[in-house]
Design an enzyme around this catalytic site. Structure first.
Site, PDB file in Angstrom:
ATOM      1  N   LYS A  99       0.848  -1.205   0.000  1.00 34.71           N
ATOM      2  CA  LYS A  99       0.000   0.000   0.000  1.00 34.71           C
ATOM      3  C   LYS A  99       0.867   1.233   0.000  1.00 34.71           C
ATOM      4  CE  LYS A  99       1.088   1.160   4.413  1.00 34.71           C
ATOM      5  NZ  LYS A  99       1.798   2.411   4.798  1.00 34.71           N
ATOM      6  N   ASP A 226      -1.497  -1.858  10.803  1.00 31.98           N
ATOM      7  CA  ASP A 226      -1.805  -1.676   9.387  1.00 31.98           C
ATOM      8  C   ASP A 226      -2.514  -2.879   8.772  1.00 31.98           C
ATOM      9  OD1 ASP A 226      -0.628   0.781   9.507  1.00 31.98           O
ATOM     10  OD2 ASP A 226       1.166   0.251   8.371  1.00 31.98           O
TER      11      ASP A 226
END
Length: 396
Positions: A99, A226
């Site tokens: 990401k 995350d």
């Protein structure tokens, strides 16, 4: 799975008789649930399926009383699912994408020592591949990888994720795992977090999907801030430590190109946060940033990252790299910014790095990759975008 086309329009007039019978040939179909690949299903996919339609009517009034559609496709799909559930799967290869943080605001320090953040996370097309095989062992997972320096024991988030799944479900499947690593470590790209999310998804597939995606997302926050993001559909506004995930429609075009440039030096996340000074962070409302991106796209003024100043203290050469990319890429990049806690610099708007990265010996060992934004469909894991017929998610 293809949906059933059965329809029932019923009344209760007696003694209908069937006076029409049609046989319509359907095209081949290829849409199936992702949790199995039995040989029966493959045979169904290669067959031509017929729809059997029968209509009943009242002979005295001519009124249609009943229409029954026997959907053989749906019937055989259900049978294939039953075979898959009985046979299970033995091997699974999944794409594990990383990401970027399009913006990252640090909004406060918490009593538990963590920081509150507000960030637009988005999955991108760079990723690892992870191969899972059921192990005959009932006590140990075995992890291998193609790169040196990656821990292969309980320090690795893949092993932590599998241990977490067993703890939460009581299912004692153990695995042989091979990690084909392409995402650099210490890069601010969430590669390890993605690996953990992918491992949870895989373990759930091997177990017959006993947990919901929501379960997996909530559990994953216990081992990393995350990780829950990757159970979004690819774009999310994340708050808290990062574990509060609000799925949003992609706010930017998925075909928007970018280049990732990461020097050899890593940015240890803990060290970056130690040097963070809250009085030096941006004061702009992160929801304003999100709105601006949704309406006007990515530009330099919205790609705020409060971790850049402390990261540039940890790795001083990183600040100069960003400045050089921005200067050399004027007119080429819509924005140049650091992702996460670093040390990857992202140039959005072009897949090509500036020429100096190739010409200067100082940058001969940097990591380079082009990428684009990607998402996933509900009940399916991420797939690597490919121009060939190669598959990135094979089930056996």
């Amino acid at each position: 799975m293809a949906s059933s086309s059965s329809q029932f329009l019923c009344t209760h007039n007696p003694k209908p008789h069937f006076n029409s019978f049609t046989n319509a040939t359907l095209p081949q179909f290829s849409s199936f649930k992702p949790n199995g690949s039995s040989s029966l299903r493959k045979k169904i996919q290669s067959s031509r399926i017929h729809l059997i339609r029968a209509t009943a009517s009242d002979s005295t009034t001519g009124r249609k009383q009943l229409e029954v559609v026997y959907d053989l496709e749906n019937k055989l799909n259900k049978l294939a699912d039953e075979v898959d559930r009985d046979a299970g799967i033995s091997r699974l290869t999944l794409f594990s994408p990383c990401k970027i943080n399009v913006f990252l605001r640090i909004t406060g320090k918490r009593a538990d020592g963590f920081h509150d953040l507000a960030s637009l996370f988005h999955v991108i097309s760079l990723g690892d591949k992870i191969k899972f095989s059921l192990s005959p062992s009932k006590s140990t997972d075995r992890l291998s990888t193609n790169v040196p320096g990656v821990p292969l024991d309980e320090r690795n988030l893949i092993i932590k994720a599998l241990n977490l799944f067993r703890k939460k479900t009581g299912i004692d499947n153990y695995f042989w795992i091979h990690l084909d690593k392409k995402v650099p470590t210490g890069a601010g790209l969430g590669g390890g977090s993605s690996n953990a999310a992918t491992a949870l998804w895989a373990a759930n597939q091997f177990s017959g999907c006993v947990a919901s995606e929501k379960d997996l997302q909530e559990w994953s926050g216990e081992i990393g801030s995350d990780i829950p993001f990757f159970f979004s559909h690819g774009a999310a506004y994340c708050t808290g430590r990062g574990e509060v995930v609000e799925d949003i429609p992609p706010p930017v075009p998925l075909d928007l190109p970018m280049v990732l440039i990461k020097p050899q030096e890593a940015c240890p996340t803990g060290e970056v946060y130690k040097r963070l000074r809250m009085n030096q962070t941006s004061q702009i409302d992160p929801l304003v940033l999100l709105e601006k991106i949704s309406k006007g796209g990515i530009s330099q003024d919205v790609c705020v990252n409060d971790l850049e100043p402390p990261a540039f203290e940890v790795v001083p050469s990183l600040k100069r790299l960003k400045q050089r990319i921005a200067a050399a890429g004027r007119g080429q990049y819509d924005a140049v910014f650091m992702s996460g806690s670093g040390s990857t610099i992202v140039g959005v708007g072009s897949p090509n790095p500036p020429q100096f990265v190739y010409d200067d010996d100082e940058y001969k060992n940097v990591f380079l990759s082009d990428a684009k934004f990607i998402t996933r469909s509900a009940d399916q894991w991420y797939s690597e975008p490919l121009s060939t017929d190669e598959s990135t998610c094979d089930v056996e």
